[in-house]
Write a protein that holds these residues in place. Structure first.
Motif, PDB file in Angstrom:
ATOM      1  N   UNK A   1       1.055  -0.939  -0.386  1.00 41.72           N
ATOM      2  CA  UNK A   1       0.194  -0.094  -0.065  1.00 41.72           C
ATOM      3  C   UNK A   1       1.006   1.243  -0.159  1.00 41.72           C
ATOM      4  N   UNK A   2       0.042   2.200  -0.645  1.00 36.43           N
ATOM      5  CA  UNK A   2       0.743   3.426  -0.882  1.00 36.43           C
ATOM      6  C   UNK A   2       0.706   4.575   0.669  1.00 36.43           C
ATOM      7  N   UNK A   3       1.583   5.286   0.823  1.00 34.33           N
ATOM      8  CA  UNK A   3       1.139   6.145   1.605  1.00 34.33           C
ATOM      9  C   UNK A   3       0.589   7.823   1.205  1.00 34.33           C
ATOM     10  N   UNK A   4      -0.264   8.073  -0.048  1.00 34.41           N
ATOM     11  CA  UNK A   4      -0.377   9.259  -0.486  1.00 34.41           C
ATOM     12  C   UNK A   4      -1.153  10.131   0.632  1.00 34.41           C
ATOM     13  N   UNK A   5      -1.527   9.912   1.081  1.00 33.65           N
ATOM     14  CA  UNK A   5      -1.175  11.168   2.889  1.00 33.65           C
ATOM     15  C   UNK A   5      -0.324  11.815   2.346  1.00 33.65           C
ATOM     16  N   UNK A   6       1.090  11.349   3.132  1.00 31.73           N
ATOM     17  CA  UNK A   6       2.342  12.289   3.223  1.00 31.73           C
ATOM     18  C   UNK A   6       2.759  12.893   1.610  1.00 31.73           C
ATOM     19  N   UNK A   7       2.414  12.032   0.773  1.00 37.38           N
ATOM     20  CA  UNK A   7       2.857  12.291  -0.690  1.00 37.38           C
ATOM     21  C   UNK A   7       1.555  14.094  -0.478  1.00 37.38           C
ATOM     22  N   UNK A   8      -0.184  13.658  -0.358  1.00 38.08           N
ATOM     23  CA  UNK A   8      -0.141  14.916  -1.226  1.00 38.08           C
ATOM     24  C   UNK A   8       0.225  16.097  -0.209  1.00 38.08           C
ATOM     25  N   UNK A   9      -0.035  15.877   0.759  1.00 38.52           N
ATOM     26  CA  UNK A   9       0.054  16.694   1.871  1.00 38.52           C
ATOM     27  C   UNK A   9       1.615  17.457   1.589  1.00 38.52           C
ATOM     28  N   UNK A  10       2.533  17.073   1.208  1.00 35.56           N
ATOM     29  CA  UNK A  10       3.630  17.613   0.031  1.00 35.56           C
ATOM     30  C   UNK A  10       3.838  18.188  -1.001  1.00 35.56           C
TER      31      UNK A  10
END
Length: 351
Positions: free
Chosen positions: A268-277
């Motif tokens: 699974x990918x950590x899109x929350x961290x990506x999106x925030x950045x």
């Protein structure tokens, strides 16, 4: 037990400085000692200790019934692991090079990935398929491929790629403990130490790299949690494996205040961290070694565009390998390096 927070606190835990092979061996050793159901199988993993020595000493310690060699049959290795997992074991098969995994693809896609669903949860497939992947050792076309996108496409499989010894140990422990099948790709270009970012001449020993500080004993890093390698404001860089170190070197040389994110787990990918950045920086650069067309960077680009479109100040850029068979003699031109990454950064910052 040392449980990761953000980041792992090493204050109270004894540590060692290890390269990635040593960290992987340590993780296997710990899990075999903790759980008698963990078994290691594959070509030359027993007496010889693996072609890269990742399983060295484990057969002598745990015996031939728990660490054993197989015939040269990737379909058989993975197929047998599916059966072991359904029976209650936690097999960790090694595929000697990722390039050899294709004969076992049907077993992974049709059996391992679907076992939980097709049995309505009665059976699971707690398999961790380890394999060195990527280039950097002049292995040519049949020892250098990066096929991670094939596995991220398959529902039911998890795909993990560490970039440091610290993460390799913690992620491998988490993968072995997971009740679903995990593809654990190990970037062999950085197996034994770092480099200067884009050439094969070591610039500094692992002892100087923060990722080489590895806690003693058991600890796990949750799958699906990215690591912010460096905070920044100018743009977001998404990468994994060897390309994390390449990105660090190139961006430091250019003096760009980039935020570098090590995905660690593609699925699974950590899109929350990506999106925030990305919403913070407004610009995104994706770097991976695999070929461009249908590479995992295409999925990343789509996800960023879908979730961050109104925050983007420029189109998402990708720097990848070329859409060619892996070039033995032109290996270092094939890799994303300072020229192509630098040009992409200039386009993003100039938009």
């Amino acid at each position: 037990m040392t449980q990761e927070e953000s980041p792992v606190s090493l204050a109270d835990a004894p540590t060692r400085r290890l390269n990635m092979i040593e960290a992987i061996n340590d993780a296997l050793d710990i899990m075999m000692e903790r759980d008698a159901n963990v078994v290691i199988t594959g070509e030359d993993v027993g007496y010889f200790g693996g072609v890269f020595r990742a399983t060295a000493g484990l057969q002598a310690k745990y015996g031939k019934t728990r660490v054993f060699d197989t015939p040269i049959s990737e379909c058989g290795i993975i197929g047998a692991a599916v059966g072991m997992a359904a029976y209650g074991l936690r097999p960790v098969p090694e595929i000697q090079f990722a390039d050899y995994i294709y004969p076992g693809l049907d077993q992974l896609v049709s059996e391992a990935a679907r076992l939980r669903y097709r049995s309505a949860g009665e059976f699971t497939a707690p398999i961790t398929v380890r394999s060195p992947f990527g280039g950097g050792i002049f292995g040519g076309q049949t020892h250098s491929q990066s096929p991670e996108a094939l596995f991220t496409h398959v529902a039911g499989l998890k795909t993990v790629i560490p970039a440091t010894p610290h993460d390799a140990k913690g992620l491998l422990i988490a993968a072995i403990e997971d009740n679903d099948p995990v593809i654990f790709f190990e970037p062999k270009r950085i197996y034994n130490g770092p480099f200067d970012g884009y050439y094969d001449t070591p610039a500094s020993p692992w002892a100087k790299h923060p990722g080489s500080v590895v806690p003693e004993g058991y600890y796990s890093i949750p799958l699906g949690k990215a690591r912010i390698v460096k905070e920044g404001e100018a743009l977001t860089v998404l990468a994994y494996g060897t390309m994390i170190h390449v990105a660090e070197a190139v961006l430091a040389e250019k003096g760009v205040d980039a935020e570098i994110i090590d995905l660690r787990t593609l699925v699974p990918i950590d899109m929350a961290t990506v999106e925030k950045s990305v919403k913070k920086t407004g610009r995104c650069l994706v770097i991976h070694e695999a070929t461009r067309t249908s590479g995992f960077g295409a999925e990343l680009s789509a996800l960023v565009q879908e979730r961050c479109f109104y925050h983007l100040e420029a189109p998402v850029e990708r720097v990848t390998g070329f859409d060619t068979p892996y070039p033995h003699s032109l290996e270092w031109a094939y890799f994303p390096g300072p020229v192509r990454i630098g040009e992409a950064v200039d386009r993003l910052l100039g938009a």
